[in-house]
Motif scaffolding. Sequence first.
Motif, mmCIF file in Angstrom:
data_model
loop_
_atom_site.group_PDB
_atom_site.id
_atom_site.type_symbol
_atom_site.label_atom_id
_atom_site.label_comp_id
_atom_site.label_asym_id
_atom_site.label_seq_id
_atom_site.Cartn_x
_atom_site.Cartn_y
_atom_site.Cartn_z
ATOM 1 N N GLY A 9 29.581 -31.195 -54.090
ATOM 2 C CA GLY A 9 29.348 -31.711 -52.742
ATOM 3 C C GLY A 9 29.814 -30.726 -51.695
ATOM 4 N N MET A 11 31.719 -29.020 -48.450
ATOM 5 C CA MET A 11 33.121 -28.953 -48.018
ATOM 6 C C MET A 11 33.473 -30.245 -47.270
ATOM 7 S SD MET A 11 33.168 -25.053 -46.490
ATOM 8 C CE MET A 11 31.433 -24.921 -46.034
ATOM 9 N N ASP A 34 38.250 -23.631 -56.998
ATOM 10 C CA ASP A 34 38.833 -22.697 -56.022
ATOM 11 C C ASP A 34 40.292 -22.362 -56.374
ATOM 12 O OD1 ASP A 34 36.570 -22.403 -54.469
ATOM 13 O OD2 ASP A 34 37.125 -23.956 -53.040
ATOM 14 N N ILE A 45 41.263 -17.722 -51.278
ATOM 15 C CA ILE A 45 39.807 -17.673 -51.094
ATOM 16 C C ILE A 45 39.463 -16.954 -49.777
ATOM 17 C CG2 ILE A 45 37.697 -19.059 -50.764
ATOM 18 C CD1 ILE A 45 38.881 -19.359 -53.594
ATOM 19 N N PHE A 49 37.070 -13.560 -49.291
ATOM 20 C CA PHE A 49 35.927 -13.448 -48.370
ATOM 21 C C PHE A 49 36.153 -12.305 -47.376
ATOM 22 C CE2 PHE A 49 32.641 -16.877 -48.251
ATOM 23 C CZ PHE A 49 33.063 -17.636 -49.332
ATOM 24 N N PHE A 57 32.839 -13.097 -53.888
ATOM 25 C CA PHE A 57 33.404 -14.419 -54.189
ATOM 26 C C PHE A 57 32.472 -15.205 -55.115
ATOM 27 C CE2 PHE A 57 33.325 -18.994 -53.259
ATOM 28 C CZ PHE A 57 34.587 -19.344 -53.736
ATOM 29 N N ARG A 58 31.156 -15.169 -54.832
ATOM 30 C CA ARG A 58 30.200 -15.933 -55.670
ATOM 31 C C ARG A 58 30.238 -15.454 -57.120
ATOM 32 N NH1 ARG A 58 30.124 -20.238 -52.797
ATOM 33 N NH2 ARG A 58 29.402 -19.923 -50.684
ATOM 34 N N GLU A 61 33.262 -16.911 -58.644
ATOM 35 C CA GLU A 61 33.000 -18.345 -58.808
ATOM 36 C C GLU A 61 32.148 -18.580 -60.064
ATOM 37 O OE1 GLU A 61 30.550 -20.231 -55.644
ATOM 38 O OE2 GLU A 61 32.200 -21.655 -55.462
ATOM 39 N N THR A 78 34.571 -28.832 -57.790
ATOM 40 C CA THR A 78 33.974 -27.502 -57.615
ATOM 41 C C THR A 78 33.940 -27.116 -56.137
ATOM 42 O OG1 THR A 78 31.786 -28.504 -57.430
ATOM 43 C CG2 THR A 78 32.494 -27.829 -59.640
ATOM 44 N N GLY A 79 33.781 -25.831 -55.863
ATOM 45 C CA GLY A 79 33.592 -25.361 -54.491
ATOM 46 C C GLY A 79 32.212 -25.800 -53.995
ATOM 47 N N GLY A 80 32.103 -26.007 -52.689
ATOM 48 C CA GLY A 80 30.856 -26.536 -52.125
ATOM 49 C C GLY A 80 29.626 -25.663 -52.321
ATOM 50 N N GLY A 81 29.843 -24.391 -52.701
ATOM 51 C CA GLY A 81 28.696 -23.486 -52.817
ATOM 52 C C GLY A 81 28.200 -23.259 -54.234
ATOM 53 N N ARG A 119 38.611 -22.627 -44.651
ATOM 54 C CA ARG A 119 37.233 -22.447 -45.117
ATOM 55 C C ARG A 119 36.583 -21.270 -44.386
ATOM 56 N NH1 ARG A 119 38.939 -28.030 -46.188
ATOM 57 N NH2 ARG A 119 37.836 -28.619 -48.068
ATOM 58 N N PRO A 120 36.474 -20.125 -45.062
ATOM 59 C CA PRO A 120 35.966 -18.929 -44.383
ATOM 60 C C PRO A 120 34.582 -19.112 -43.754
ATOM 61 C CG PRO A 120 36.357 -18.516 -46.738
ATOM 62 C CD PRO A 120 36.879 -19.872 -46.451
ATOM 63 N N LEU A 121 33.771 -20.019 -44.301
ATOM 64 C CA LEU A 121 32.428 -20.187 -43.732
ATOM 65 C C LEU A 121 32.438 -21.004 -42.447
ATOM 66 C CD1 LEU A 121 30.337 -20.830 -46.979
ATOM 67 C CD2 LEU A 121 30.480 -18.728 -45.640
ATOM 68 N N ARG A 138 21.198 -26.594 -47.995
ATOM 69 C CA ARG A 138 21.684 -26.914 -49.350
ATOM 70 C C ARG A 138 21.334 -28.315 -49.830
ATOM 71 N NH1 ARG A 138 27.960 -24.969 -49.252
ATOM 72 N NH2 ARG A 138 27.635 -22.722 -49.045
HETATM 73 C C1 S3P Z 1 32.498 -23.027 -49.959
HETATM 74 C C2 S3P Z 1 33.304 -24.115 -50.201
HETATM 75 C C3 S3P Z 1 34.756 -23.988 -50.419
HETATM 76 C C4 S3P Z 1 35.095 -22.619 -51.030
HETATM 77 C C5 S3P Z 1 34.525 -21.529 -50.186
HETATM 78 C C6 S3P Z 1 33.014 -21.631 -50.006
HETATM 79 C C7 S3P Z 1 31.059 -23.246 -49.693
HETATM 80 O O1 S3P Z 1 35.216 -25.020 -51.299
HETATM 81 O O2 S3P Z 1 34.612 -22.529 -52.338
HETATM 82 O O3 S3P Z 1 35.171 -21.574 -48.942
HETATM 83 O O4 S3P Z 1 30.276 -22.271 -49.756
HETATM 84 O O5 S3P Z 1 30.654 -24.403 -49.426
HETATM 85 P P1 S3P Z 1 35.400 -26.568 -50.856
HETATM 86 O O6 S3P Z 1 34.063 -27.218 -50.982
HETATM 87 O O7 S3P Z 1 36.380 -27.096 -51.837
HETATM 88 O O8 S3P Z 1 35.924 -26.549 -49.465
#
Ligand code: S3P
Length: 170
Positions: A9, A11, A34, A45, A49, A57-58, A61, A78-81, A119-121, A138
């Motif tokens: 899901g 962030m 993460d 994290i 970035f 990072f990907r 991951e 899991t991370g949101g990406g 959250r760097p994004l 997404r």
């Molecule tokens: C990201 C979500 C983050 C983390 C990174 C990138 C994303 O995890 O993996 O900052 O691309 O959606 P959370 O979903 O736990 O915040």
Amino acid sequence: MKENIVLIGFMGTGKTTVGKLISEKLGRDFVDSDDYIESRYNMKIKNIFDIHGEEYFRDLERKAIAHLSKKSKLVIATGGGIVLDKTNIDKLREKGTIYLLNGSIDTIKRNLVNSRSNRPLLIQYDWIDKIKSLLSSRKELYFNSADHIINIDNKIPYEISEDIIRLSTI
Ligand code: S3P
């Protein structure tokens, strides 16, 4: 029942909080991808970035998911990406059932208002626009990756965890 419970899901949908509650209730180990990356590479994290960029990072991951998806009886947040690469989902599904925590932009905004600096994004000034554009690019990936879709709007983490436990023991 497949062995691992996998939470995906955007962030701010509460994957980590809900995952911990599920693991406590079911007596299973919990891992957050993460956190796994941060301790495996000894870097935050945000620093990964900043120093190496998103593509790097990907790649970490992908390696983390490949490792964790081989384990058993885990609850994995899991991370949101991770949905950006379908091979992550294919691997997680081999031994796991995938639950999407799905919420409105309002819920996500409320949950992220105090934690977006991690959250760097989302560190940019127009972070709400960024949430909207990331979500719209997404959305389909999240829905296509899920075995079950769990609504999180107007629910506390405990209720969300109970919804998932109910489905996981059917
Ligand atoms: C990201 C979500 C983050 C983390 C990174 C990138 C994303 O995890 O993996 O900052 O691309 O959606 P959370 O979903 O736990 O915040």
